[in-house]
Design an enzyme around this catalytic site. Structure first.
Site, PDB file in Angstrom:
ATOM      1  CB  SER A 245      -0.785   0.099   1.250  1.00 39.61           C
ATOM      2  OG  SER A 245      -1.660   1.289   1.191  1.00 39.61           O
TER       3      SER A 245
ATOM      4  CD  GLU B  83       8.024  -1.821  16.814  1.00 40.12           C
ATOM      5  OE1 GLU B  83       8.607  -3.046  16.779  1.00 40.12           O
ATOM      6  OE2 GLU B  83       7.458  -1.521  17.842  1.00 40.12           O
TER       7      GLU B  83
END
Length: 273
Positions: A41, A67
């Site tokens: 993505s 993270e």
């Protein structure tokens, strides 16, 4: 908990090599498949939301949130990442990291429980106060925290097999850790649903109750037993049974003899006046 004034957020391009993870990160597992999807993505549409970091001295930064985004960018071979630099303490950073992750739907239920437990410690509040801060019912928060009572091996099985909170709450009904572990292994092996798990555990508990041994009352004072026998003899005599009793001390034991007629004694009828 009141945070310091962060001032205006500043977005910088920071080298990934200079960013360290947040030790308060509640997420203990990262799905490789999900990270690959996120990386795809980002590769297609770019990083839509920068990560959040705080300065950690000597040109280093510590993650506050993001993270997964860092890991996905590293998979893509990126060397830098857009980041918002927050001015906050380590404690404030920990709270922000926990709050940000607890709002995500995909966070493991045990990671949620551990995150809530840490927040209670950071805030120094009761469960009820923490529930109010997080905007959840106190019972909801308490049920999640109860999962941390499960043995580590059971928690590991829950994580590895994506068992739900209701699976864990059902396992908590079992009385000892070995039974909990054996049952958790069975649940995973047979891929039991929550309903099937609850039915199995209910049947297991019912079976254990039937096998529960009867407690024996042990009394070292023989006089209590002798008094009980004397009362029984008097009761039978009053009911029309002419019980004869005799006892003899044989040294190491008492010999007790009872003679009980099979039929009650017929009482003479009253003579007419």
């Amino acid at each position: 908990m009141a945070f310091t004034n962060f001032g205006r957020d500043r977005v910088r391009s920071i080298p990934l090599a200079q960013i360290t993870v947040n030790p308060a990160q509640p997420r203990s597992q990262f799905s490789e498949e999900a990270l690959q999807q996120l990386a795809q993505s980002i590769s297609t549409s770019g990083l839509l939301q920068p990560v959040t970091v705080r300065e950690n001295g000597s040109g280093k930064y510590q993650l506050v949130a993001g993270e997964r985004r860092c890991r996905a960018c590293m998979l893509l071979g990126y060397t830098h990442i857009p980041a918002i630099v927050k001015k906050c303490t380590a404690k404030e950073s920990a709270v922000l990291a926990l709050m940000e992750n607890l709002q995500r739907q995909d966070l493991d239920v045990l990671d949620q429980a551990e995150g809530i437990s840490r927040l209670i410690g950071y805030w120094g509040v009761t469960q009820e106060e923490a529930a109010a801060k997080l905007g959840v019912a106190q019972s909801t928060l308490a049920n999640k925290l109860r999962l941390l009572r499960l043995p580590p091996q059971v928690q590991q099985l829950m994580r590895q097999n994506a068992l739900s909170e209701r699976h864990g709450r059902a396992l908590l009904r079992l009385p000892d850790e070995k039974v909990q572990l054996d049952t958790a292994q069975l649940i995973c092996k047979k891929s039991l649903t929550v309903s099937q798990t609850e039915q199995y555990i209910e049947a297991l508990l019912t079976q254990q109750k039937k096998k529960k041994p009867t407690r024996l009352f042990i009394c070292k004072d023989i006089r209590l037993f002798m008094n009980t026998i004397d009362k029984a003899v008097k009761t039978m005599t009053a009911a029309g049974l002419p019980v004869q009793s005799a006892q003899e001390d044989q040294g190491e034991f008492i010999e007790l003899t009872l003679r009980i007629p099979k039929e009650p004694q017929q009482r003479p009828s009253a003579r007419p006046a």
